[in-house]
Structure formats: structure tokens, C-alpha cells
Write an enzyme that holds these catalytic residues in place. Structure first.
Site, short mmCIF file in Angstrom:
data_model
loop_
_atom_site.label_atom_id
_atom_site.label_comp_id
_atom_site.label_asym_id
_atom_site.label_seq_id
_atom_site.Cartn_x
_atom_site.Cartn_y
_atom_site.Cartn_z
CB THR A 256 -0.90 -0.06 1.26
OG1 THR A 256 -1.65 -1.29 1.24
CG2 THR A 256 -1.87 1.07 1.38
CD GLU B 296 -5.53 -5.95 -0.08
OE1 GLU B 296 -5.32 -6.78 0.82
OE2 GLU B 296 -5.82 -4.77 0.18
CG ASP C 19 -8.72 -5.96 1.93
OD1 ASP C 19 -7.71 -6.46 2.44
OD2 ASP C 19 -8.86 -4.73 1.78
CB SER D 107 -9.72 -1.45 4.48
OG SER D 107 -8.50 -0.75 4.32
N GLY E 155 1.09 -1.74 4.67
CA GLY E 155 1.48 -2.97 5.36
C GLY E 155 0.36 -3.93 5.69
N GLY E 156 -0.86 -3.75 5.11
CA GLY E 156 -1.93 -4.69 5.39
C GLY E 156 -2.19 -4.82 6.88
#
Length: 557
Positions: A377, A397, A419, A438, A459-460
Site C-alpha cells: 500500500t 491491495e 481483503d 480494510s 502494510g496490510g
């Protein structure tokens, strides 16, 4: 730690990833985007004008992490009204999407690479509608004017940097044929130092400049997106694009000591995660321990594990299921969850709690989710001379998104459908017209109603952890902003494995290993924090960019 002490600890750094000034300030993961944002501010644009220009610039300079088909959340603080708003440009599931999309005929989950690169991984992208909405509601410049710098950059070309190299080395197996032809011209990967020109993207930006976001959602670009997605067996149809609308809402807030923290609300899960962990760490008084003590890392690891268990169990799209947000963040529930910590060993019994008795909504009966979002991201910030703040986290993503590049238009499509939880029974499972959870966490910190810090990271699932640690490094340990960003971070999900950045002391790691934690054998960068520290009394701003990418802050002098 008072703000006076924090400011006394700020240093002057000679490197480009630190900036000080009294006027506008921008920060992002690329030098090009930060410079373009600062130029917009210098021309009289406000923070939102700059952030929209920076999104387009990042679509050119960081096209594998964000772009025209990305999703994102934009925070905006209005210095005149003192209101903090959130623009939701998050991707959404197409109407023909169904629960079983990511399982095979035996109801087994399809392996990640297989489910993350076909057309079924592509969600309806929201970032352009989000940026259009943000500019119309909060900006001062025209759509055409904020796109113009990105067009000039695209025509000139961008220098391939280390982030490009790393992505091609690690994730080139994600690239479809069209994308591979761009990133591997003549079957040779682009390398650091080269200048790359994407003529098709330039053309697309020019179309958007003259025809607006409708060209993407209703016009010729929309037609090509649908043709491309369907050629890869995707669900998206033209009316999915034409029906998409970004929304604006007030930020939700929580407190940490004398500070107020503003973040996005669900379906954003990152804001909840940050507020939840801060409430726990406040009661634990993490600042009493050494900066690199085993106790600090222990508290972080267990708090992350407890938060993750609750996040997976209770976070979803509030349009579909009740989310016990108030219950999760009540003092009594936090106290109950803190009983899981023992300072002796890793508690193997960390599972979700029961926040429903502390909430005023009816419980849902959905199963907990089992997966977490992906890692790639970008985050960027603009602060104008008047004190308005815009901060955005946007993403395709995963690195290269779906790997599908739209022929003739030069941009990658997202794989935001990943996601969702692939398990059809999960709370965050795929459903028609649903937002996936998210973990993007654009954040603004206030003291006595004045903004004092804004930050975010890619970084999710690691995003809230990166934001959290940078915050406490400043607010509890009083570190200089750049040092706070660079101080080694950890990340822990629900299991024993801790991801680590270079620099965690061996003594602390050995102590935690004796407590039944495990450390990944290889240190790796976790996130890429961009931050701006603000002094309400003097008007001074300090910007800092994380060394894990080549971005910089830029101060208008």
C-alpha cells in the site's frame, strides 16, 4: 511526556527524509509525489488539493502499490471548522460476486496466488471517486489543475528506484502478460536508475483531465476495464462502475492519555485496531519500560494478538452486520481483555472475547474471519500553511494488485477482493455490494483540540502496529520524529510468530523465546511510515519519511 519535552527532543537531520518548516509540508513514499504536493501548496492550493495531486503522482511513480484502480481512505482536518472528516474511496464487491468465489468444488480455500490474480480478485475501484469527492467538498483547485503535474511527470518518465527492484524480484509471478511487457521490456526487468515512460498511462491521465472521473466510471476507460476484467473471468459489469459513489463521514475518535485520536470508522478496521491497542497500552503504562526492553515487546505482542482475535471476530461491513464498536472500546471490556496478560509466558488461550454485553446492538451469529489483508500500500500527507491536514492511505491491495494491466490505458487493476475472508461462513466473507474490511489507518492526533501529529503506513495487517509503535515512540518515549519512525518495530498476529525489523536486541528476543514466542529468522521492513509533527504554539512542522522506501518530506519555505 509533554509536548514541550517532545519538541525539545526534536533534532535537525541532514538527510532528505527529514524536513522542518513553518509553511506547507508534504510527505510520501516517492520524492516525485512529495515535490508535486509541495508545489501545489506553494501555488496557493490547500492540503486536499495537494493530496489529490499526490495520488495522481503516485499512480505514476509508485504504480505497483497504488494507482487509478486503487482503493483508499482520506482523512481531512479543517482548521477553520475544527472538524475531521473521512472520505471513503474503498473498493466494493461487484453485484455478481458470491460467497463461494474463493473455494473449490470441495469447499476448500483456493491457494492465495491462484485466487489473487484472476479477474474475480478485482473489486470495484473507489480511489478516483474518492479523490473527486474530496476535491469537490474540501479542495480549492480544479480537477484539471491537480492532475496536470502527474501528466507532466508521466510524459517525462520516472526513475526506477529500489522499491521497483524489490517488487520485481519478489512478486513478478503476479504479473499478467500485459503488465509483464511493461515491467520487463524485451524480457529484461526494469532496474534501479533507469527512466521509464508509460505512454498509455499518460494518455489515460489526459482523458481524466479533460473528461473527469466519469471517463473512468462511465466512459471509454470504464468500457475497457470491464472488457479486461471479463476476459480474466471476473464479475464486474459496467453498472458496478457507474453505480459507485464515494462517501463522506465524520472520523471516529478515541483517547490516549491527554491526546485525542481521529481515525476512520468500519468497514475500516485499522482505526478500531489502533484505538483498541492504545486503550490497552495506556492502562499498562508502556512508557515505564525501556525503549528496547523485553517488557515493551511483550506488551506489544500480546496486545496485537488480543486485538487481532477481536478484529477477526467482529469487524465487517456495518451495512451488513452489527459491529460492536462501542462495546469493544469500553473501559470495562478493555479491563477484561487485559486479564489475558501475565508477563510470564505467551498466553495460548488468546481468542475473541464477548463485547456484546457492553454494546447496545443485537449480536450477529457470523463466524470469525480467518485471514488478514495483504501487505502493499502507500501513505501520504499534506499540511497547508493555514493548518488544514489531508492524509490518505491508498492501495492496489497487493504488490502489482491483480497483476492485470488494462491494455491501451497503462494501469493495473486491484485485487481488493482478497481483503475478504475466502471462507464463505466468515463475517468478512464475500457478498454482493459489500465492503471488505480494510486495515488502512490514516491518523490525526490532537492535544487540547489542536492537531499535533499525523501519520500512517502501508502494510496490510501490520499497518495499525506500525502507526501504534511510531506514536508511542513519540508520545511516551519522547523520540525525535525521524528516530521514532526508524526505531525497530515488531508485528504479531494471533500465533507465536513475531515479525521483526533489524535492531531488536538479542537479549529481548531470547527472553521472549523462553516465553514461547518465535521470531522470524529474517529481519524485514514492516510498513513505511510517513508522519508530520505539528507545534500549535509556534506553527512549526517537522516531516519524516521511513527509510524502507525512498520517499521524502518536503517543506515549503
Amino acid at each position: 511526556m509533554t509536548m514541550d519535552h517532545i519538541w525539545k527532543n526534536q533534532q535537525n537531520h541532514s538527510d532528505k527524509q527529514h524536513a522542518r518548516g513553518y509553511k506547507g509540508m508534504t510527505a510520501s513514499a516517492t520524492e516525485e509525489a512529495s515535490t508535486i504536493g509541495a508545489d501545489i501548496l506553494a501555488k496557493g492550493g490547500n492540503a486536499m488539493d495537494a493530496i489529490v495531486a499526490m495520488q495522481f503522482a503516485l499512480a505514476v511513480s509508485e504504480p505497483f502499490n497504488t494507482g487509478l484502480a486503487a482503493s483508499g481512505f482520506i482523512m481531512y482536518y479543517d482548521a477553520e471548522t475544527k472538524k475531521t472528516s473521512v472520505v471513503n474511496g474503498h473498493s466494493i464487491a461487484p453485484k455478481n460476486a458470491h460467497k463461494n468465489v474463493f473455494v473449490d468444488e470441495h469447499q476448500d480455500v483456493i491457494p492465495f496466488l491462484e485466487r489473487s490474480t484472476p479477474g474475480t480478485a478485482v473489486a470495484v475501484p473507489g480511489i478516483l471517486k474518492g479523490m473527486e469527492k474530496a476535491l469537490n467538498e474540501f479542495g480549492t483547485m480544479s480537477w484539471a489543475d491537480v492532475i496536470e503535474p502527474a501528466i507532466a511527470l508521466s510524459e517525462k518518465g520516472v526513475r526506477v528506484n529500489l522499491t521497483w527492484n524489490t517488487g520485481l524480484q519478489r512478486f513478478s509471478d503476479r504479473l499478467g502478460e500485459k503488465a509483464k511487457a511493461f515491467f520487463y521490456p524485451n524480457d529484461v526487468p526494469l532496474t534501479e536508475g533507469e527512466t521509464v515512460v508509460n505512454e498509455e498511462l499518460t494518455k489515460t491521465l489526459q482523458i481524466l483531465q479533460s473528461k473527469g472521473a466519469d471517463a473512468f466510471y462511465k466512459g471509454e476507460i470504464a468500457d475497457k476495464i470491464i472488457e479486461t476484467v471479463q476476459s480474466f473471468d471476473g464479475f464486474m459489469q459496467k453498472d458496478d462502475l457507474t453505480a459507485y459513489e464515494a462517501t463522506v463521514s465524520e472520523a471516529i475518535t478515541g483517547t490516549y492519555k491527554e491526546y485525542t485520536i481521529a481515525v476512520p470508522a468500519p468497514p475500516n478496521g485499522g482505526g478500531f485496531a489502533l484505538l483498541y491497542m492504545l486503550k490497552m497500552l495506556e492502562k499498562l503504562d508502556i512508557g515505564q519500560y525501556g525503549l528496547r526492553s523485553w517488557e515493551k515487546y511483550y506488551l506489544l505482542a500480546e496486545v496485537m494478538r488480543i486485538m487481532t482475535a477481536d478484529k477477526l471476530a467482529f469487524m465487517g461491513d456495518p451495512s451488513f452486520y452489527n459491529i460492536p464498536l462501542n462495546g469493544l472500546l469500553t473501559e470495562d471490556y478493555i479491563k477484561e481483555r487485559l486479564k489475558l496478560l501475565n508477563f510470564k509466558f505467551r498466553n495460548e488461550d488468546v481468542t475473541e472475547g464477548n463485547p456484546w454485553p457492553y454494546d447496545d446492538q443485537e449480536p450477529h451469529n457470523k463466524a470469525a474471519s480467518t485471514t488478514e489483508p495483504g501487505p502493499d500500500t502507500t501513505h501520504f500527507i499534506a499540511v497547508d500553511e493555514r493548518g488544514n491536514i489531508a492524509a490518505c492511505t491508498s492501495s492496489l491491495e497487493h504488490f502489482f494488485g491483480s497483476g492485470i494491466m488494462v491494455p491501451g490505458y497503462g494501469f493495473l487493476l486491484n485485487n481488493d477482493m482478497t481483503d475478504f475472508d475466502p471462507d464463505p461462513a466468515g463475517l468478512n466473507s464475500v457478498e454482493s455490494g459489500k465492503y471488505p474490511v480494510s486495515m488502512k489507518t490514516p491518523t490525526i492526533v490532537f492535544k487540547d483540540a489542536d492537531p499535533v501529529l499525523t501519520l500512517g503506513s502501508p502494510g496490510g495487517p501490520t499497518i495499525p502496529a506500525s502507526v501504534l509503535q511510531t506514536m508511542i515512540h513519540v508520545l511516551d518515549f519522547g523520540l525525535d520524529l525521524k528516530e521514532a519512525i526508524e526505531e525497530p518495530r515488531i508485528y504479531n498476529g494471533t500465533g507465536p510468530l513475531i515479525w521483526q525489523e533489524e535492531g531488536i536486541p538479542e537479549e529481548a528476543k531470547q527472553t521472549l523465546e523462553r516465553m514461547n514466542y518465535q521470531f522470524d529468522s529474517i529481519a524485514l521492513s514492516i510498513g513505511n511510515v510517513q508522519a508530520v509533527l505539528l507545534n500549535p504554539e509556534t506553527g512549526e512542522r517537522i516531516g519524516g519519511s521511513d527509510s524502507s522506501r525512498p520517499g521524502i518530506p518536503v517543506a515549503n519555505q
